[in-house]
Design a protein around this motif. Structure first.
Motif, mmCIF file in Angstrom:
data_model
loop_
_atom_site.group_PDB
_atom_site.id
_atom_site.type_symbol
_atom_site.label_atom_id
_atom_site.label_comp_id
_atom_site.label_asym_id
_atom_site.label_seq_id
_atom_site.Cartn_x
_atom_site.Cartn_y
_atom_site.Cartn_z
ATOM 1 N N HIS A 78 -36.995 -10.201 -24.455
ATOM 2 C CA HIS A 78 -38.101 -11.177 -24.583
ATOM 3 C C HIS A 78 -38.121 -11.833 -25.970
ATOM 4 C CE1 HIS A 78 -39.439 -7.443 -26.373
ATOM 5 N NE2 HIS A 78 -40.295 -8.149 -27.089
ATOM 6 N N VAL A 79 -37.326 -11.309 -26.901
ATOM 7 C CA VAL A 79 -37.349 -11.836 -28.272
ATOM 8 C C VAL A 79 -36.412 -13.041 -28.389
ATOM 9 C CG1 VAL A 79 -36.698 -11.323 -30.676
ATOM 10 C CG2 VAL A 79 -38.008 -9.655 -29.351
ATOM 11 N N SER A 80 -36.922 -14.092 -28.979
ATOM 12 C CA SER A 80 -36.087 -15.279 -29.199
ATOM 13 C C SER A 80 -35.327 -15.096 -30.520
ATOM 14 C CB SER A 80 -37.012 -16.500 -29.198
ATOM 15 O OG SER A 80 -36.397 -17.556 -29.875
ATOM 16 N N LEU A 81 -33.994 -15.145 -30.432
ATOM 17 C CA LEU A 81 -33.144 -14.852 -31.599
ATOM 18 C C LEU A 81 -32.591 -16.150 -32.180
ATOM 19 C CD1 LEU A 81 -31.438 -12.979 -33.435
ATOM 20 C CD2 LEU A 81 -29.817 -12.747 -31.534
ATOM 21 N N LYS A 82 -32.734 -16.306 -33.488
ATOM 22 C CA LYS A 82 -32.273 -17.551 -34.115
ATOM 23 C C LYS A 82 -31.417 -17.290 -35.349
ATOM 24 C CE LYS A 82 -36.457 -19.986 -32.716
ATOM 25 N NZ LYS A 82 -35.910 -20.988 -31.806
ATOM 26 N N TYR A 83 -30.283 -17.974 -35.377
ATOM 27 C CA TYR A 83 -29.403 -17.948 -36.549
ATOM 28 C C TYR A 83 -29.341 -19.348 -37.139
ATOM 29 C CZ TYR A 83 -27.412 -13.673 -34.511
ATOM 30 O OH TYR A 83 -27.233 -12.426 -33.994
ATOM 31 N N PRO A 84 -29.043 -19.437 -38.438
ATOM 32 C CA PRO A 84 -28.860 -20.785 -38.998
ATOM 33 C C PRO A 84 -27.589 -21.429 -38.457
ATOM 34 C CG PRO A 84 -28.635 -19.102 -40.726
ATOM 35 C CD PRO A 84 -28.894 -18.379 -39.445
ATOM 36 N N HIS A 85 -27.638 -22.746 -38.322
ATOM 37 C CA HIS A 85 -26.417 -23.491 -38.016
ATOM 38 C C HIS A 85 -25.413 -23.235 -39.146
ATOM 39 C CE1 HIS A 85 -23.858 -27.103 -37.831
ATOM 40 N NE2 HIS A 85 -24.049 -26.966 -36.538
ATOM 41 N N ASN A 86 -24.121 -23.259 -38.817
ATOM 42 C CA ASN A 86 -23.070 -22.985 -39.824
ATOM 43 C C ASN A 86 -23.256 -23.756 -41.121
ATOM 44 O OD1 ASN A 86 -21.769 -21.225 -38.223
ATOM 45 N ND2 ASN A 86 -20.298 -22.718 -37.398
ATOM 46 N N SER A 87 -23.763 -24.968 -41.016
ATOM 47 C CA SER A 87 -23.917 -25.802 -42.210
ATOM 48 C C SER A 87 -25.047 -25.296 -43.108
ATOM 49 C CB SER A 87 -24.199 -27.244 -41.788
ATOM 50 O OG SER A 87 -25.326 -27.273 -40.923
ATOM 51 N N LEU A 88 -25.855 -24.343 -42.602
ATOM 52 C CA LEU A 88 -27.032 -23.906 -43.369
ATOM 53 C C LEU A 88 -27.021 -22.420 -43.726
ATOM 54 C CD1 LEU A 88 -29.978 -25.726 -41.482
ATOM 55 C CD2 LEU A 88 -28.737 -26.503 -43.494
ATOM 56 N N THR A 89 -25.931 -21.701 -43.459
ATOM 57 C CA THR A 89 -25.969 -20.250 -43.736
ATOM 58 C C THR A 89 -25.989 -19.964 -45.234
ATOM 59 O OG1 THR A 89 -23.579 -20.104 -43.553
ATOM 60 C CG2 THR A 89 -24.845 -19.436 -41.615
ATOM 61 N N GLY A 90 -25.156 -20.648 -45.986
ATOM 62 C CA GLY A 90 -25.106 -20.413 -47.432
ATOM 63 C C GLY A 90 -26.209 -21.192 -48.129
ATOM 64 N N ASP A 91 -26.230 -21.116 -49.448
ATOM 65 C CA ASP A 91 -27.272 -21.819 -50.184
ATOM 66 C C ASP A 91 -27.100 -23.329 -50.060
ATOM 67 O OD1 ASP A 91 -28.317 -19.429 -50.848
ATOM 68 O OD2 ASP A 91 -27.582 -19.411 -52.915
ATOM 69 N N ASN A 92 -28.201 -24.016 -49.823
ATOM 70 C CA ASN A 92 -28.165 -25.475 -49.652
ATOM 71 C C ASN A 92 -29.542 -26.025 -49.989
ATOM 72 O OD1 ASN A 92 -29.783 -26.000 -46.938
ATOM 73 N ND2 ASN A 92 -28.631 -24.099 -46.681
ATOM 74 N N ALA A 93 -29.626 -27.337 -50.162
ATOM 75 C CA ALA A 93 -30.918 -27.928 -50.528
ATOM 76 C C ALA A 93 -31.674 -28.435 -49.311
ATOM 77 C CB ALA A 93 -30.699 -29.062 -51.526
#
Ligand code: KG4
Ligand code: ZN
Length: 383
Positions: free
Chosen positions: A338-353
């Motif tokens: 029932h838990v919605s799982l979310k990962y960052p898009h590849n372009s946003l995993t590392g440090d970014n502005a």
């Protein structure tokens, strides 16, 4: 809102310009300009991030990269503009001050509504460089400047999804949200019961998991940043049956806290007994990655059970690791469907502005006031 944002907490100098519309539930963020300049190669010879080098690099790169980002966004129009000395009073380094003066003197005030900058946590000399730069532009252009938390940026980066190549959207999320934040400086489980109301569920008692990846990489003679290198070596041995096993620190403990320094020490002792061949590096990397993954998955399981979270987000540089992602995805599919799982898009995993700009937009929609003076907070914690 058009937002110019800066991220300088560590060894990335990142700048973005976004156009954000919507409200706190539903929003769309169009990328008008985006630059991530990694200093990693420069820090590699020190085997890790060297704070004063990071600061110097930010000072050298902020002006040319901001120029570039504004040009990408078609917001750079050349104009001879007088710059009052008072606008530059936050800048102490003479050559940085002169380059900012020349920048401000050459550009017409761009059509931006807000400037957002990472306030902490991170390396204070690096944070101050971004904050002073942002506040100087804010003063010169009469634009409000908002400080946001870097880890909040990592949470937001996982909450948004990429809709089109240059567009990220935030759709309504179910609370409570549990965030597994895994980066070079942090390993923590944080609960968000509502927007920006944070509770600490667990954290590392010693090293962050990304730091452990970086240290193990060093022991294996692999370059900094070590996470992707260790992952590559681990993958080369993933299907072998002759394996090593390292301890899984605190895995039997009821708390949701972590510890990674013992695991790193176990790697160190193991390496004293063997020949460091390429195959051995792969075996050690795999065994280390397996142990780290098991602990992260187990603690996340405990936290999901304890908190009754409806959404799980995984954020921070280590969230790029596919093996760890597979472990977390498996856990949610099997035990918490029932838990919605979310990962960052590849372009946003590392440090970014981008994540900093989007977090700033959400804070503005949340009606959070702009701080009078932004103070770098190297050890700031969300909870
Ligand atoms: O979030 P981030 O870019 O910077 C900090 O806020 O610390 O995280 C950087 C960390 C580094 O320790 C790096 O080695 C690790 O993330 N990392 C990875 C991977 N990619 C980056 N760790 C494991 N596997 C990866 N694929
Ligand atoms: Zn980070």
């Amino acid at each position: 809102m058009i937002i110019l944002s800066f991220e300088t907490s560590c060894d990335e100098t990142a700048i973005s310009v976004i156009e954000s519309t919507g409200d706190i539930q539903n929003s769309t963020h169009r990328v008008l300009g985006n630059i991530v300049y990694s200093q990693a190669a420069k820090h590699a010879e020190f085997g890790g991030v060297y704070p004063n080098l990071a600061k110097r690099e930010h000072q050298e790169n902020l002006v040319p990269l901001t120029t570039e980002a504004l040009k990408q966004a078609s917001l750079f129009s050349e104009e001879s503009t007088p710059v009052p000395d008072a606008a530059l009073s936050d800048l102490r380094d003479e050559s940085f001050k002169e380059s900012v003066r020349a920048f401000l003197a050459s550009i017409a005030k761009p059509a931006i509504d807000e400037i957002v900058v990472t306030q902490g946590p991170g390396l204070e000399p690096a944070l101050w460089t971004g904050i002073n730069f942002a506040e100087t532009l804010g003063k010169a252009w009469g634009v409000p400047v908002r400080g946001v938390d870097h880890m909040e940026g990592h949470i937001v980066s996982a909450l948004v999804s990429q809709d089109a190549p240059e567009t990220y959207v935030l759709s309504p999320v179910s609370f409570p949200i549990l965030a597994l934040l895994i980066s070079g400086g942090h390993t923590e489980l944080i609960l968000m019961r509502d927007w920006f109301s944070y509770e600490l569920i667990g954290k590392t008692r010693d090293d962050a998991v990304g730091e452990a990846f970086d240290k193990v990489a060093r022991l294996l003679d692999l370059p900094y940043p070590g996470g992707p290198e260790v992952a590559k070596y681990a993958a080369s041995q993933r299907n072998e049956t002759d394996t090593i096993r390292f301890p899984r620190p605190m895995i039997g403990d009821q708390s949701c806290d972590f510890s990674f320094s013992g695991l790193k020490t176990a790697v160190l002792y193991h390496l004293k007994e063997v020949n460091l061949t390429e195959e051995e590096k792969g075996k050690v990397a795999r065994a280390f990655e397996d142990a780290a993954r098991d602990v992260l998955v187990k603690k996340t399981e405990q936290a999901l059970t304890k908190t009754d979270a409806q959404t799980l987000v995984v954020g921070g540089g280590v969230s790029a690791n596919t093996h760890i992602r597979e472990g977390v995805t498996d856990l949610v599919e099997k035990n918490f469907p029932h838990v919605s799982l979310k990962y960052p898009h590849n372009s946003l995993t590392g440090d970014n502005a981008l994540m900093i700009g989007i977090a700033g937009f959400l804070r503005a929609q949340h009606k959070d006031p702009i701080q009078e003076k932004i103070v770098a907070a190297g050890n700031q914690s969300l909870a």
